[in-house]
Write a protein that holds these residues in place. Sequence first.
Motif, PDB file in Angstrom:
ATOM      1  N   VAL A 131       0.800  -1.234   0.000  1.00 43.04           N
ATOM      2  CA  VAL A 131       0.000   0.000   0.000  1.00 43.04           C
ATOM      3  C   VAL A 131       0.833   1.284   0.000  1.00 43.04           C
ATOM      4  O   VAL A 131       0.311   2.362   0.338  1.00 43.04           O
ATOM      5  CB  VAL A 131      -1.043   0.017   1.154  1.00 43.04           C
ATOM      6  N   GLY A 132       2.119   1.191  -0.381  1.00 44.22           N
ATOM      7  CA  GLY A 132       2.948   2.394  -0.573  1.00 44.22           C
ATOM      8  C   GLY A 132       2.915   3.366   0.588  1.00 44.22           C
ATOM      9  O   GLY A 132       3.113   2.983   1.741  1.00 44.22           O
ATOM     10  N   GLY A 133       2.626   4.620   0.280  1.00 45.52           N
ATOM     11  CA  GLY A 133       2.666   5.658   1.307  1.00 45.52           C
ATOM     12  C   GLY A 133       1.355   5.853   2.062  1.00 45.52           C
ATOM     13  O   GLY A 133       1.154   6.894   2.692  1.00 45.52           O
ATOM     14  N   SER A 134       0.468   4.848   2.025  1.00 41.59           N
ATOM     15  CA  SER A 134      -0.868   5.004   2.623  1.00 41.59           C
ATOM     16  C   SER A 134      -0.837   5.358   4.110  1.00 41.59           C
ATOM     17  O   SER A 134      -1.645   6.159   4.575  1.00 41.59           O
ATOM     18  CB  SER A 134      -1.679   3.717   2.475  1.00 41.59           C
ATOM     19  N   PHE A 135       0.089   4.758   4.870  1.00 41.85           N
ATOM     20  CA  PHE A 135       0.086   5.026   6.323  1.00 41.85           C
ATOM     21  C   PHE A 135       0.460   6.489   6.582  1.00 41.85           C
ATOM     22  O   PHE A 135      -0.014   7.087   7.534  1.00 41.85           O
ATOM     23  CB  PHE A 135       1.062   4.109   7.078  1.00 41.85           C
ATOM     24  N   ASP A 136       1.320   7.056   5.726  1.00 42.16           N
ATOM     25  CA  ASP A 136       1.685   8.473   5.879  1.00 42.16           C
ATOM     26  C   ASP A 136       0.445   9.351   5.719  1.00 42.16           C
ATOM     27  O   ASP A 136       0.271  10.339   6.419  1.00 42.16           O
ATOM     28  CB  ASP A 136       2.742   8.872   4.841  1.00 42.16           C
ATOM     29  N   VAL A 137      -0.403   8.953   4.766  1.00 45.96           N
ATOM     30  CA  VAL A 137      -1.616   9.740   4.502  1.00 45.96           C
ATOM     31  C   VAL A 137      -2.640   9.526   5.623  1.00 45.96           C
ATOM     32  O   VAL A 137      -3.159  10.492   6.196  1.00 45.96           O
ATOM     33  CB  VAL A 137      -2.229   9.333   3.127  1.00 45.96           C
ATOM     34  N   ILE A 138      -2.890   8.250   5.982  1.00 42.04           N
ATOM     35  CA  ILE A 138      -3.931   7.947   6.974  1.00 42.04           C
ATOM     36  C   ILE A 138      -3.566   8.519   8.348  1.00 42.04           C
ATOM     37  O   ILE A 138      -4.421   8.999   9.089  1.00 42.04           O
ATOM     38  CB  ILE A 138      -4.182   6.428   7.022  1.00 42.04           C
ATOM     39  N   SER A 139      -2.266   8.512   8.666  1.00 41.98           N
ATOM     40  CA  SER A 139      -1.840   9.042   9.972  1.00 41.98           C
ATOM     41  C   SER A 139      -1.863  10.569   9.994  1.00 41.98           C
ATOM     42  O   SER A 139      -1.673  11.182  11.026  1.00 41.98           O
ATOM     43  CB  SER A 139      -0.426   8.563  10.281  1.00 41.98           C
ATOM     44  N   GLY A 140      -2.061  11.172   8.817  1.00 42.40           N
ATOM     45  CA  GLY A 140      -2.138  12.632   8.752  1.00 42.40           C
ATOM     46  C   GLY A 140      -0.784  13.288   8.481  1.00 42.40           C
ATOM     47  O   GLY A 140      -0.693  14.516   8.419  1.00 42.40           O
ATOM     48  N   GLN A 141       0.263  12.482   8.302  1.00 38.05           N
ATOM     49  CA  GLN A 141       1.586  13.047   8.001  1.00 38.05           C
ATOM     50  C   GLN A 141       1.615  13.707   6.619  1.00 38.05           C
ATOM     51  O   GLN A 141       2.296  14.684   6.408  1.00 38.05           O
ATOM     52  CB  GLN A 141       2.640  11.943   8.014  1.00 38.05           C
ATOM     53  N   LEU A 142       0.898  13.063   5.692  1.00 33.97           N
ATOM     54  CA  LEU A 142       0.780  13.629   4.344  1.00 33.97           C
ATOM     55  C   LEU A 142      -0.685  13.896   4.084  1.00 33.97           C
ATOM     56  O   LEU A 142      -1.545  13.121   4.516  1.00 33.97           O
ATOM     57  CB  LEU A 142       1.258  12.616   3.300  1.00 33.97           C
ATOM     58  N   LYS A 143      -0.967  14.958   3.357  1.00 32.71           N
ATOM     59  CA  LYS A 143      -2.370  15.278   3.054  1.00 32.71           C
ATOM     60  C   LYS A 143      -2.796  14.560   1.779  1.00 32.71           C
ATOM     61  O   LYS A 143      -2.008  14.406   0.854  1.00 32.71           O
ATOM     62  CB  LYS A 143      -2.515  16.784   2.858  1.00 32.71           C
ATOM     63  N   ARG A 144      -4.037  14.126   1.751  1.00 38.88           N
ATOM     64  CA  ARG A 144      -4.617  13.530   0.560  1.00 38.88           C
ATOM     65  C   ARG A 144      -5.185  14.661  -0.299  1.00 38.88           C
ATOM     66  O   ARG A 144      -5.660  15.665   0.233  1.00 38.88           O
ATOM     67  CB  ARG A 144      -5.726  12.570   1.006  1.00 38.88           C
ATOM     68  N   ALA A 145      -5.144  14.491  -1.601  1.00 34.88           N
ATOM     69  CA  ALA A 145      -5.700  15.508  -2.495  1.00 34.88           C
ATOM     70  C   ALA A 145      -7.181  15.713  -2.187  1.00 34.88           C
ATOM     71  O   ALA A 145      -7.871  14.762  -1.824  1.00 34.88           O
ATOM     72  CB  ALA A 145      -5.539  15.056  -3.942  1.00 34.88           C
ATOM     73  N   PRO A 146      -7.689  16.949  -2.341  1.00 29.44           N
ATOM     74  CA  PRO A 146      -9.127  17.145  -2.107  1.00 29.44           C
ATOM     75  C   PRO A 146      -9.956  16.342  -3.118  1.00 29.44           C
ATOM     76  O   PRO A 146      -9.461  15.993  -4.193  1.00 29.44           O
ATOM     77  CB  PRO A 146      -9.321  18.647  -2.311  1.00 29.44           C
ATOM     78  N   GLN A 147     -11.190  16.047  -2.700  1.00 26.89           N
ATOM     79  CA  GLN A 147     -12.072  15.204  -3.504  1.00 26.89           C
ATOM     80  C   GLN A 147     -12.165  15.662  -4.971  1.00 26.89           C
ATOM     81  O   GLN A 147     -12.072  14.850  -5.886  1.00 26.89           O
ATOM     82  CB  GLN A 147     -13.461  15.213  -2.841  1.00 26.89           C
ATOM     83  N   TRP A 148     -12.306  16.985  -5.203  1.00 29.49           N
ATOM     84  CA  TRP A 148     -12.497  17.464  -6.575  1.00 29.49           C
ATOM     85  C   TRP A 148     -11.268  17.134  -7.422  1.00 29.49           C
ATOM     86  O   TRP A 148     -11.392  16.800  -8.596  1.00 29.49           O
ATOM     87  CB  TRP A 148     -12.813  18.969  -6.603  1.00 29.49           C
ATOM     88  N   MET A 149     -10.075  17.190  -6.812  1.00 25.33           N
ATOM     89  CA  MET A 149      -8.857  16.886  -7.573  1.00 25.33           C
ATOM     90  C   MET A 149      -8.800  15.396  -7.892  1.00 25.33           C
ATOM     91  O   MET A 149      -8.418  14.994  -8.989  1.00 25.33           O
ATOM     92  CB  MET A 149      -7.607  17.273  -6.770  1.00 25.33           C
ATOM     93  N   ARG A 150      -9.199  14.564  -6.913  1.00 26.48           N
ATOM     94  CA  ARG A 150      -9.200  13.113  -7.150  1.00 26.48           C
ATOM     95  C   ARG A 150     -10.167  12.778  -8.271  1.00 26.48           C
ATOM     96  O   ARG A 150      -9.869  11.993  -9.150  1.00 26.48           O
ATOM     97  CB  ARG A 150      -9.606  12.369  -5.884  1.00 26.48           C
ATOM     98  N   GLN A 151     -11.374  13.422  -8.223  1.00 24.37           N
ATOM     99  CA  GLN A 151     -12.382  13.139  -9.245  1.00 24.37           C
ATOM    100  C   GLN A 151     -11.923  13.596 -10.610  1.00 24.37           C
ATOM    101  O   GLN A 151     -12.244  12.987 -11.623  1.00 24.37           O
ATOM    102  CB  GLN A 151     -13.714  13.781  -8.866  1.00 24.37           C
ATOM    103  N   ALA A 152     -11.141  14.678 -10.635  1.00 23.48           N
ATOM    104  CA  ALA A 152     -10.657  15.193 -11.929  1.00 23.48           C
ATOM    105  C   ALA A 152      -9.416  14.434 -12.397  1.00 23.48           C
ATOM    106  O   ALA A 152      -8.830  14.764 -13.423  1.00 23.48           O
ATOM    107  CB  ALA A 152     -10.357  16.686 -11.797  1.00 23.48           C
ATOM    108  N   GLY A 153      -9.004  13.411 -11.635  1.00 22.34           N
ATOM    109  CA  GLY A 153      -7.823  12.625 -12.020  1.00 22.34           C
ATOM    110  C   GLY A 153      -6.529  13.393 -11.820  1.00 22.34           C
ATOM    111  O   GLY A 153      -5.550  13.208 -12.544  1.00 22.34           O
ATOM    112  N   LEU A 154      -6.518  14.289 -10.845  1.00 17.29           N
ATOM    113  CA  LEU A 154      -5.351  15.165 -10.645  1.00 17.29           C
ATOM    114  C   LEU A 154      -4.591  14.893  -9.344  1.00 17.29           C
ATOM    115  O   LEU A 154      -3.809  15.724  -8.903  1.00 17.29           O
ATOM    116  CB  LEU A 154      -5.800  16.637 -10.668  1.00 17.29           C
ATOM    117  N   GLU A 155      -4.793  13.704  -8.763  1.00 14.67           N
ATOM    118  CA  GLU A 155      -4.125  13.421  -7.493  1.00 14.67           C
ATOM    119  C   GLU A 155      -2.599  13.486  -7.661  1.00 14.67           C
ATOM    120  O   GLU A 155      -1.879  13.941  -6.774  1.00 14.67           O
ATOM    121  CB  GLU A 155      -4.547  12.051  -6.957  1.00 14.67           C
TER     122      GLU A 155
END
Length: 226
Positions: A171-195
């Motif tokens: 799962v790569g860098g998932s724990f960094d994101v889930i723990s809050g160390q890294l921010k996930r792209a906002p929903q609109w960016m994910r939907q636009a394929g811009l993550e």
Amino acid sequence: MEEAVSLIESFIAEGGPHHVFTADASGIMRAHEDSELRDIIRQADLVTPDGAGVILATELQGMRLPERVSGCDLVERLARLSAERGYRIYLFGAAEGVADAAAAALVEKYPGVHIAGTRNGFFSEDEEVKIVQAINRAKPDILFVALGIPKQEKFIRKHFELLRAPVMIGVGGSFDVISGQLKRAPQWMRQAGLEWLFRILQQPERLPRFAALPQFVWTAWRGRKK
Ligand code: UDP
């Protein structure tokens, strides 16, 4: 996602080791050069499309995949399922304390999630057997391995017969994101394929890895059905 989750549940019911690979563009391009990784992916029990580039490539090849299934989304979705069905999940990987912080975040978000154990992802080769034994003692149904591509895939395959987890997912860098160390792209960016753009802005040091993206799309374009 629903198809992937129902397959994963059937793997758990069946028992025995299963490998799930979430394929992003840079992982697939890497497999072009790394024959060991390529063989590992070919042997995987389930390969999911992880990223807008992969969805586009499959469209060029005349397939229609309904949606992206990323490592991060799988951790979240399966944590929710763990709370509902009692599946035990183990978080292995990332820097010291990050898997614990990710576990704590999951417990807060999905009360009742069964965390079988956690372990950071920095170790020497002679510690590997001990790590495998610790994971087995924890009896996880799902083992998330967050060491980055291709280290996580090679770890899973190397210890495939020894690890007693019915489902293993890199799962790569998932724990960094889930723990809050890294921010996930906002929903609109994910939907636009811009993550991917969000990740470059957040971690400019990753830019060289994204250089594989145009090459990936070009390779898919050349191989398209006419
Ligand atoms: N990592 C690790 N052990 C290592 C190298 C990396 O646990 O020996 C972790 C690192 O801390 C990070 C993750 O692996 O949490 C790699 O994340 P990245 O987003 O680079 O993964 P990829 O995109 O390669 O799947």
